[in-house]
Design a protein around this motif. Structure first.
Motif, PDB file in Angstrom:
ATOM      1  N   PRO A  99       0.800  -1.226   0.000  1.00  0.00           N
ATOM      2  CA  PRO A  99       0.000   0.000   0.000  1.00  0.00           C
ATOM      3  C   PRO A  99       0.836   1.280   0.000  1.00  0.00           C
ATOM      4  N   ARG A 100       2.151   1.166   0.096  1.00  0.00           N
ATOM      5  CA  ARG A 100       3.019   2.336   0.045  1.00  0.00           C
ATOM      6  C   ARG A 100       2.898   3.047  -1.292  1.00  0.00           C
ATOM      7  N   ILE A 101       3.011   4.366  -1.256  1.00  0.00           N
ATOM      8  CA  ILE A 101       2.908   5.167  -2.477  1.00  0.00           C
ATOM      9  C   ILE A 101       4.174   5.045  -3.325  1.00  0.00           C
ATOM     10  N   VAL A 102       5.316   4.995  -2.664  1.00  0.00           N
ATOM     11  CA  VAL A 102       6.597   4.946  -3.375  1.00  0.00           C
ATOM     12  C   VAL A 102       7.183   3.548  -3.271  1.00  0.00           C
ATOM     13  N   PRO A 103       8.080   3.198  -4.186  1.00  0.00           N
ATOM     14  CA  PRO A 103       8.660   1.853  -4.174  1.00  0.00           C
ATOM     15  C   PRO A 103       9.406   1.573  -2.875  1.00  0.00           C
ATOM     16  N   VAL A 104       9.207   0.399  -2.342  1.00  0.00           N
ATOM     17  CA  VAL A 104       9.886  -0.025  -1.130  1.00  0.00           C
ATOM     18  C   VAL A 104      10.503  -1.392  -1.358  1.00  0.00           C
ATOM     19  N   ALA A 105      11.595  -1.655  -0.637  1.00  0.00           N
ATOM     20  CA  ALA A 105      12.341  -2.896  -0.863  1.00  0.00           C
ATOM     21  C   ALA A 105      12.102  -3.963   0.202  1.00  0.00           C
ATOM     22  N   GLY A 106      11.591  -3.564   1.335  1.00  0.00           N
ATOM     23  CA  GLY A 106      11.400  -4.530   2.403  1.00  0.00           C
ATOM     24  C   GLY A 106      10.210  -5.428   2.168  1.00  0.00           C
ATOM     25  N   SER A 107      10.404  -6.722   2.260  1.00  0.00           N
ATOM     26  CA  SER A 107       9.314  -7.656   2.005  1.00  0.00           C
ATOM     27  C   SER A 107       8.184  -7.481   3.017  1.00  0.00           C
ATOM     28  N   HIS A 108       8.500  -6.996   4.209  1.00  0.00           N
ATOM     29  CA  HIS A 108       7.467  -6.800   5.234  1.00  0.00           C
ATOM     30  C   HIS A 108       6.509  -5.672   4.869  1.00  0.00           C
TER      31      HIS A 108
END
Length: 123
Positions: A99-108
């Motif tokens: 649901p984050r707006i920007v790309p995230v790398a954490g699988s959690h």
């Protein structure tokens, strides 16, 4: 929510593949979409992600310049173009939604996961 990854297969080193991830059951344009991979005997690792608008992307250092993630919100589909494939790219590739707006790398950060598609690169 369903995420259906496809496009994997057997390819020779130096070849290309394009993975697709078709999403349903969620408001696709309101989720960052990510790709992860897990090689046999190794931990799952982040590959790439595309933010809500597709203008923002993030790629792991190991695939920068080699892989490109993109999305088509009209088709509820995300893609991973993989070029110059190497044997070390062999893995099961998973798509996931955050649901984050920007790309995230954490699988959690990712709430939903697809079933994975196997990519095998022969030397």
């Amino acid at each position: 929510v369903q995420l259906q990854a496809s496009g994997g297969g057997l390819v020779q080193a130096g070849g290309s593949l394009r993975l697709s991830c078709a999403a349903s059951g969620l408001t696709f344009s309101r989720y960052t979409m990510g790709w992860f991979r897990q090689a046999s005997g190794k931990e799952r690792e982040f590959v790439a992600a595309v933010g809500w608008s597709s203008r923002t992307t993030s790629h792991a250092d190991s695939v920068k310049g080699q892989f490109t993630a993109s999305r088509d919100n009209a088709k509820n589909t995300m893609y991973l173009q993989m070029n110059s494939l190497k044997p070390e790219d062999t893995a099961v590739y998973y798509c996931a939604a955050s649901p984050r707006i920007v790309p995230v790398a954490g699988s959690h950060e990712y709430d939903y996961w697809g079933q994975g598609t196997l990519v095998t690169v022969s030397s």
